[in-house]
Design an enzyme around this catalytic site. Sequence first.
Site, short mmCIF file in Angstrom:
data_model
loop_
_atom_site.label_atom_id
_atom_site.label_comp_id
_atom_site.label_asym_id
_atom_site.label_seq_id
_atom_site.Cartn_x
_atom_site.Cartn_y
_atom_site.Cartn_z
N HIS A 358 0.80 -1.23 0.00
CA HIS A 358 0.00 0.00 0.00
C HIS A 358 0.83 1.28 0.00
O HIS A 358 0.27 2.36 0.12
CB HIS A 358 -0.92 0.06 1.23
N LYS A 546 -7.58 14.09 4.72
CA LYS A 546 -6.75 12.88 4.68
C LYS A 546 -5.74 13.02 5.79
O LYS A 546 -5.61 14.09 6.38
CB LYS A 546 -6.04 12.75 3.33
N ARG A 547 -4.96 11.96 6.08
CA ARG A 547 -3.93 12.11 7.10
C ARG A 547 -2.96 13.21 6.69
O ARG A 547 -2.73 13.46 5.51
CB ARG A 547 -3.19 10.78 7.29
N LYS A 552 1.46 14.33 0.87
CA LYS A 552 0.09 14.63 0.45
C LYS A 552 -0.09 16.13 0.17
O LYS A 552 -1.10 16.56 -0.36
CB LYS A 552 -0.91 14.16 1.51
N THR A 654 -8.27 6.79 -1.76
CA THR A 654 -9.65 6.30 -1.85
C THR A 654 -10.62 7.43 -1.57
O THR A 654 -11.77 7.39 -2.02
CB THR A 654 -9.89 5.13 -0.87
N LYS A 658 -14.42 8.66 -3.25
CA LYS A 658 -15.64 9.04 -2.51
C LYS A 658 -16.15 10.39 -2.99
O LYS A 658 -17.35 10.60 -3.19
CB LYS A 658 -15.34 9.09 -1.00
#
Length: 820
Positions: A358, A546-547, A552, A654, A658
């Site tokens: 992952h 998100k985290r 990111k 993911t 959504k």
Amino acid sequence: MTSKSFDKESIKQSILGKLQRYNGKTLEEANNQQIYNAVASTVRDQIMQRWVKYRESDRDDKGKRLYYLSIEFLIGRSLYNNVLNLCATREYTQALTELGISWEEIIPSEPEPGLGNGGLGRLAACFMDSLATLNLPAMGSTIRYEYGLFRQKLTDGQQVELPDDWLSNGNVWEMPAADESVDVCFEGNVVTRQEGGRIVFSVEGGRIVEAVPYDMPVVGHEADTVNSLRLWRARSRTAMDFGTFSSGDYRNASIEQELASIISKVLYPEDNHHEGKTLRLCQQYFLVSATLQYALKDFKRRFGDQFHLLPEKVVFHINDTHPALAIPELMRLLMDQEGLGWDEAQQITMRCVAYTNHTVMQEALERWPQELVRRQLPRIYMILEEMNRRLCEMLWHKFPGQWERIGRMAILAYDQVHMANLCVAWSYCVNGVSRLHGDILKKDTFHDYALIYPQKFTYVTNGISHRRWLMACNPGLAELISGAIGTAWQHDPSLLEGLLPYRDDAAFRAEFLKVKQHNKENFAQWIKARQGIALDTDTMFDVQVKRLHEYKRQMLNALHIHVLYNRIVDDLNIDLLPRTFVFGAKASPGYAKAKMIIRYILALSRLIDRHPRARQLLKILFVENYNVSAAEMLIPAAELSEQLSTAGKEASGTGNMKFMMNGALTMGTLDGANVEISEQVGMDNIYIFGMRADKVSTLYQDGSYSPIGIYEQNAEIRRALTQMIDGTLFPDNPALLQSLYHDLLFGSWGAPADPYFVLKDFGSYSMAQRRVDSDYRHNEQWLRKAITNTAMSGLFSSDRSIADYNRDIWKLRPIGGKRA
Ligand code: 26W
């Protein structure tokens, strides 16, 4: 399909009956928590009936079973989802309405099980939902952490962590199965003895921890299947030492209990960062040993000692490397417990285990000090040594003399146990979680292994449960869709494509907008009640949740808002689309830089709020304690979805799926599943910016990137960065963000400057944001794009992912010949 044994009237009666029996209260006297418990236990009764029936029919079934091992399962609340999957929303909603109760009143009384950090854990939960719906026999397996992921408070402009005591009011959905407890052994000494001409190994003097299973039912949507999610709890097998207790030494009397139960005490809050903590290793072994002991017992009940059948009847799926010790543990059980020889055990094990990777982030790759593993798990360590010896011998034949390469591929090297190599060498299948990620695994991360086992590598693009992430969280949109194209999309989400023609239908577009507006207002109300912040629902909702992680790039978003702020300050006549920027992110408590980025965002938020013109156009909301329940409120309200990772770094994502499913447009790099999303919707219906993964990779390799040039040329960036440290944001402590500033421009501790290319991609990001501004104003065009996104999102249902896994990897037979 089991016939429904409930109707509105009997639901009402059983709710009232439960309140009377459990609480001695009438509906009028009961509080929301008590009503929640009553409602939930009526739902549980329904599930139990099916569960018993299903397990009875399944018990002696000779088909193959999947064990999905994951150190995290981020399941979210269960009540509404279970009602939905039982197809009882209409009956329940009517019953509740007639009792004068609303879902909104009782749902928040269910504590959210925060048994995961982020994507990996949430994916596991969506997969359980799809497995049951597709009638595939599977058990999820994890740890019953007493404390889930910390609760985040925002105090004085920064994150504070509080414990998440989610079990304090009990858990309606779990069933303890103490009779299926097993022992897990740590430490001790390996002893060998001769028995009938072979050497037998056992461990003596070990520390025994009892693993007690708690099962949560997982109901399929309109399916007979009820699978189990098994949560293992650790406890001491020995009772408290009463001798010590009587002598007054209370602490030592219970020390053994404490040592044992600490294993399932708390979820590690690290996401994408490996720390070599002993307790974490113990958690991992505890999970796999308990699960495998149970699985073998179940296999023997069905097939006796015909272990050659194991690969046909059982598959263990390893969700990232955290449960990798399942491999040597299976070897141990087959050899030491069942008496198989090494070669046979090896052949069987190698055909029973599949592994999903992952992440390609180096700091996430698990490497345990050999000494630690040897001390905690002496027999497992011995097995790892032999596995490694055989592996290296084989590699030596393939790559004679190439010591460096063999060192990179070994299980044991440089005093460490390399978990990813263990998984790749011994699983029959290794998969990435998006097409791009699968390619990177082959070309880069596991390049050496791909040379010798090219057929082992594949990818399965992630997915999300469209039941939780559309039908349950966005009932308005679900109803609108069904009104237009019927309800068949609920079983086959690829049929959402039938919405495409409705882009041309002005009435449909108006309804689509109305649903979005309603969801925005709903979210605004919710945030007002929780955080006391008022939002303007006429502004665009632009969301990044998100985290918190540098790769990111929440920093890119923040820096851009900072630049917009300065433009507003400078230009009295600026023509800018009013936006509400929503952030939601937990930072790992030990990740100082991530916490600093939260401070930066919160400081920007204050700066904007204090400026009379800026606050007319911009608003930053930082959602406190972002979790599954918050996502369910927020995602249906979002209009722009920020997916800004440095290309090549986000394995899939993911959240991106959504958002698109709920009609938000993506602003993103060509990374992870964004690539496939862009192919689905077409370039006109997505905002793609920034460097591609191959460019990023070249820049890393040649080390030629320097952000200084950009800083010097771009006055807007220069000004924003300067304001980070000149007292504009923190007048009392101007140097607070010094490290962020410094790392962006100069790097630190040997790390290069701006390692995730924030400044490099800034220009392209800013241009793409200008396009968003202008497109959003063309209401009709924007709605067409939004509808396209929902229409093309069916591919990203986890039902499709699970069907792919089953076709390519697991090969399970659906129970009762149902759909799969
Ligand atoms: C050992 C510390 C640690 C903890 C968690 C290392 C790595 C992890 C996870 C693998 C991180 C994770 O959740 N990865 C995410 O997995 C999602 C599901 O496949 C992907 O969609 C995300 O892109 C990926 O970051």
